[in-house]
Design a protein around this motif. Sequence first.
Motif, PDB file in Angstrom:
ATOM      1  N   LEU A 177       0.830  -1.306   0.015  1.00  0.00           N
ATOM      2  CA  LEU A 177       0.073   0.002   0.053  1.00  0.00           C
ATOM      3  C   LEU A 177       0.848   1.345   0.028  1.00  0.00           C
ATOM      4  CD1 LEU A 177      -2.984  -1.040   2.501  1.00  0.00           C
ATOM      5  CD2 LEU A 177      -3.021  -0.789  -0.001  1.00  0.00           C
ATOM      6  N   ARG A 178       2.078   1.285   0.321  1.00  0.00           N
ATOM      7  CA  ARG A 178       2.902   2.344   0.253  1.00  0.00           C
ATOM      8  C   ARG A 178       3.718   2.520  -1.014  1.00  0.00           C
ATOM      9  NH1 ARG A 178       4.416   0.428   5.604  1.00  0.00           N
ATOM     10  NH2 ARG A 178       6.007  -0.846   4.935  1.00  0.00           N
ATOM     11  N   ILE A 179       3.342   1.635  -2.006  1.00  0.00           N
ATOM     12  CA  ILE A 179       3.964   1.803  -3.267  1.00  0.00           C
ATOM     13  C   ILE A 179       3.329   2.902  -4.105  1.00  0.00           C
ATOM     14  CG2 ILE A 179       4.254   0.704  -5.462  1.00  0.00           C
ATOM     15  CD1 ILE A 179       4.185  -2.059  -4.217  1.00  0.00           C
ATOM     16  N   PRO A 180       4.061   3.721  -4.559  1.00  0.00           N
ATOM     17  CA  PRO A 180       3.160   4.911  -5.044  1.00  0.00           C
ATOM     18  C   PRO A 180       2.518   4.611  -6.490  1.00  0.00           C
ATOM     19  CG  PRO A 180       5.711   5.165  -5.535  1.00  0.00           C
ATOM     20  CD  PRO A 180       5.277   4.100  -4.370  1.00  0.00           C
ATOM     21  N   SER A 181       2.983   3.673  -7.244  1.00  0.00           N
ATOM     22  CA  SER A 181       2.497   3.449  -8.606  1.00  0.00           C
ATOM     23  C   SER A 181       1.265   2.601  -8.231  1.00  0.00           C
ATOM     24  CB  SER A 181       3.454   2.789  -9.425  1.00  0.00           C
ATOM     25  OG  SER A 181       2.574   2.113 -10.631  1.00  0.00           O
ATOM     26  N   GLU A 182      -0.006   2.961  -8.676  1.00  0.00           N
ATOM     27  CA  GLU A 182      -1.171   2.325  -8.735  1.00  0.00           C
ATOM     28  C   GLU A 182      -0.914   0.838  -9.399  1.00  0.00           C
ATOM     29  OE1 GLU A 182      -5.961   2.477 -10.029  1.00  0.00           O
ATOM     30  OE2 GLU A 182      -4.778   4.469  -9.982  1.00  0.00           O
ATOM     31  N   GLN A 183      -0.370   0.975 -10.594  1.00  0.00           N
ATOM     32  CA  GLN A 183      -0.030  -0.294 -11.352  1.00  0.00           C
ATOM     33  C   GLN A 183       0.722  -1.078 -10.444  1.00  0.00           C
ATOM     34  OE1 GLN A 183       2.087   0.476 -15.122  1.00  0.00           O
ATOM     35  NE2 GLN A 183       1.811  -1.881 -15.596  1.00  0.00           N
ATOM     36  N   ARG A 185       0.724  -1.574  -7.376  1.00  0.00           N
ATOM     37  CA  ARG A 185      -0.050  -2.131  -6.350  1.00  0.00           C
ATOM     38  C   ARG A 185      -1.185  -3.066  -6.883  1.00  0.00           C
ATOM     39  NH1 ARG A 185      -0.541   3.608  -4.785  1.00  0.00           N
ATOM     40  NH2 ARG A 185      -2.617   3.416  -5.611  1.00  0.00           N
ATOM     41  N   HIS A 186      -1.577  -2.836  -7.950  1.00  0.00           N
ATOM     42  CA  HIS A 186      -2.471  -3.750  -8.672  1.00  0.00           C
ATOM     43  C   HIS A 186      -1.798  -5.098  -8.856  1.00  0.00           C
ATOM     44  CE1 HIS A 186      -5.819  -5.289 -11.196  1.00  0.00           C
ATOM     45  NE2 HIS A 186      -4.846  -5.423 -12.152  1.00  0.00           N
ATOM     46  N   LYS A 187      -0.636  -4.956  -9.270  1.00  0.00           N
ATOM     47  CA  LYS A 187       0.175  -6.443  -9.779  1.00  0.00           C
ATOM     48  C   LYS A 187       0.421  -6.974  -8.589  1.00  0.00           C
ATOM     49  CE  LYS A 187       4.386  -7.753 -11.958  1.00  0.00           C
ATOM     50  NZ  LYS A 187       5.804  -7.536 -12.559  1.00  0.00           N
ATOM     51  N   ALA A 188       0.606  -6.539  -7.503  1.00  0.00           N
ATOM     52  CA  ALA A 188       1.097  -7.246  -6.490  1.00  0.00           C
ATOM     53  C   ALA A 188      -0.245  -7.888  -5.642  1.00  0.00           C
ATOM     54  CB  ALA A 188       1.696  -6.195  -5.165  1.00  0.00           C
ATOM     55  N   PHE A 189      -1.161  -6.959  -5.595  1.00  0.00           N
ATOM     56  CA  PHE A 189      -2.624  -7.590  -5.228  1.00  0.00           C
ATOM     57  C   PHE A 189      -3.081  -8.683  -6.014  1.00  0.00           C
ATOM     58  CE2 PHE A 189      -3.124  -3.454  -2.545  1.00  0.00           C
ATOM     59  CZ  PHE A 189      -3.039  -4.162  -1.573  1.00  0.00           C
ATOM     60  N   SER A 190      -2.957  -8.557  -7.267  1.00  0.00           N
ATOM     61  CA  SER A 190      -3.594  -9.684  -8.122  1.00  0.00           C
ATOM     62  C   SER A 190      -2.705 -10.740  -8.070  1.00  0.00           C
ATOM     63  CB  SER A 190      -3.573  -9.124  -9.708  1.00  0.00           C
ATOM     64  OG  SER A 190      -2.252  -8.850 -10.087  1.00  0.00           O
ATOM     65  N   THR A 191      -1.353 -10.922  -7.625  1.00  0.00           N
ATOM     66  CA  THR A 191      -0.653 -11.943  -7.582  1.00  0.00           C
ATOM     67  C   THR A 191      -0.816 -12.666  -6.288  1.00  0.00           C
ATOM     68  OG1 THR A 191       1.170 -11.072  -8.939  1.00  0.00           O
ATOM     69  CG2 THR A 191       1.635 -13.008  -7.573  1.00  0.00           C
ATOM     70  N   CYS A 192      -1.160 -11.808  -5.134  1.00  0.00           N
ATOM     71  CA  CYS A 192      -1.156 -12.361  -3.652  1.00  0.00           C
ATOM     72  C   CYS A 192      -2.454 -12.891  -3.353  1.00  0.00           C
ATOM     73  CB  CYS A 192      -0.580 -11.336  -2.973  1.00  0.00           C
ATOM     74  SG  CYS A 192       1.015 -10.808  -2.823  1.00  0.00           S
ATOM     75  N   LEU A 193      -3.569 -12.339  -3.711  1.00  0.00           N
ATOM     76  CA  LEU A 193      -4.832 -12.526  -3.343  1.00  0.00           C
ATOM     77  C   LEU A 193      -5.308 -13.923  -4.044  1.00  0.00           C
ATOM     78  CD1 LEU A 193      -6.778  -9.256  -3.472  1.00  0.00           C
ATOM     79  CD2 LEU A 193      -5.912 -10.309  -1.515  1.00  0.00           C
ATOM     80  N   PRO A 194      -5.144 -14.139  -5.228  1.00  0.00           N
ATOM     81  CA  PRO A 194      -5.406 -15.709  -5.639  1.00  0.00           C
ATOM     82  C   PRO A 194      -4.524 -16.743  -4.785  1.00  0.00           C
ATOM     83  CG  PRO A 194      -5.188 -14.277  -7.565  1.00  0.00           C
ATOM     84  CD  PRO A 194      -4.501 -13.603  -6.418  1.00  0.00           C
ATOM     85  N   HIS A 195      -3.478 -16.435  -4.405  1.00  0.00           N
ATOM     86  CA  HIS A 195      -2.815 -17.189  -3.726  1.00  0.00           C
ATOM     87  C   HIS A 195      -3.189 -17.571  -2.154  1.00  0.00           C
ATOM     88  CE1 HIS A 195       1.080 -18.381  -1.152  1.00  0.00           C
ATOM     89  NE2 HIS A 195       0.647 -19.612  -1.664  1.00  0.00           N
ATOM     90  N   LEU A 196      -3.459 -16.530  -1.682  1.00  0.00           N
ATOM     91  CA  LEU A 196      -4.171 -16.667  -0.282  1.00  0.00           C
ATOM     92  C   LEU A 196      -5.287 -17.199  -0.434  1.00  0.00           C
ATOM     93  CD1 LEU A 196      -3.910 -15.834   2.534  1.00  0.00           C
ATOM     94  CD2 LEU A 196      -4.914 -13.483   2.056  1.00  0.00           C
ATOM     95  N   ALA A 197      -6.541 -16.906  -1.389  1.00  0.00           N
ATOM     96  CA  ALA A 197      -7.772 -17.934  -1.440  1.00  0.00           C
ATOM     97  C   ALA A 197      -7.416 -19.230  -1.584  1.00  0.00           C
ATOM     98  CB  ALA A 197      -8.464 -17.147  -2.830  1.00  0.00           C
ATOM     99  N   MET A 198      -6.507 -19.569  -2.447  1.00  0.00           N
ATOM    100  CA  MET A 198      -6.258 -21.228  -2.692  1.00  0.00           C
ATOM    101  C   MET A 198      -5.471 -21.718  -1.361  1.00  0.00           C
ATOM    102  SD  MET A 198      -7.378 -22.033  -5.262  1.00  0.00           S
ATOM    103  CE  MET A 198      -6.918 -23.509  -5.033  1.00  0.00           C
TER     104      MET A 198
END
Length: 246
Positions: A177-183, A185-198
């Motif tokens: 969340l401290r990453i200034p770039s929105e892109q 942050r989106h890349k990090a969340f899109s990678t981490c959230l599916p793994h956490l869901a699995m």
Amino acid sequence: CDQHLHTPRDFFLLHLSLTDLGCICTTVPKAMHNSLWATTTISYTACAAQVFFFFFFMSAELPLLTIMCYDRYVAICKPLHYGTLLGSRACAHMAAAAWASAFLYSLLHTANTFSLPLCQGNALGQFFCEIPHILKLSCSHSGYFREIGFLVVGGSLAIGCFIFIVFSYVQIFRAVLRIPSEQGRHKAFSTCLPHLAMVSLFVTTAAFAHLKPPSISSPSLDLALSVLYSVASPSLNPFIYSLRNQ
């Protein structure tokens, strides 16, 4: 074989792929054979082998997922210490510990389960040899409670790994969340959230399948839970980790 892929993340991804492949190959081919040839049998030796290898691969999967989460935590939250904390020797030791603990745990489970006398037939009502269904056929109370103890200990360790993964992801998300770039942050969340869901799906379905009280057991529920943690999770892990890689 590619030297550029000899990073800790790819090293553990290789081990995770082996566990996923092992889980699928232990249960699905026999189930497909029985379905295609309209049979419902498995030999006693093959059943014992299936229990051992299934527990071996499944028991190694969660520690490896936990180690991979730790790898991401160090890479994102402690990048300057990454080379020290996750050197080649440390990675080899962590992988060896995951496989060795899985081997010991599966050996204890298999030895105890198949030392129990069966006095209620030999029909499991499941598409593979699953320990809770084997225990239903046993008439040995001491062995039954010993096996339940193993399952409770294993479930507690799994919950401990899951708590560690959630805690690590909280730290990762705070850093992201401290990453200034929105892109970024989106890349990090899109990678981490599916793994956490699995991971959540794998832990909750496996724990519920093995620790649920007999009063809420039903053939359809047992089958659905078994498919989710033994087939769905190992099948989806490669997609989550590989589709975003060039």
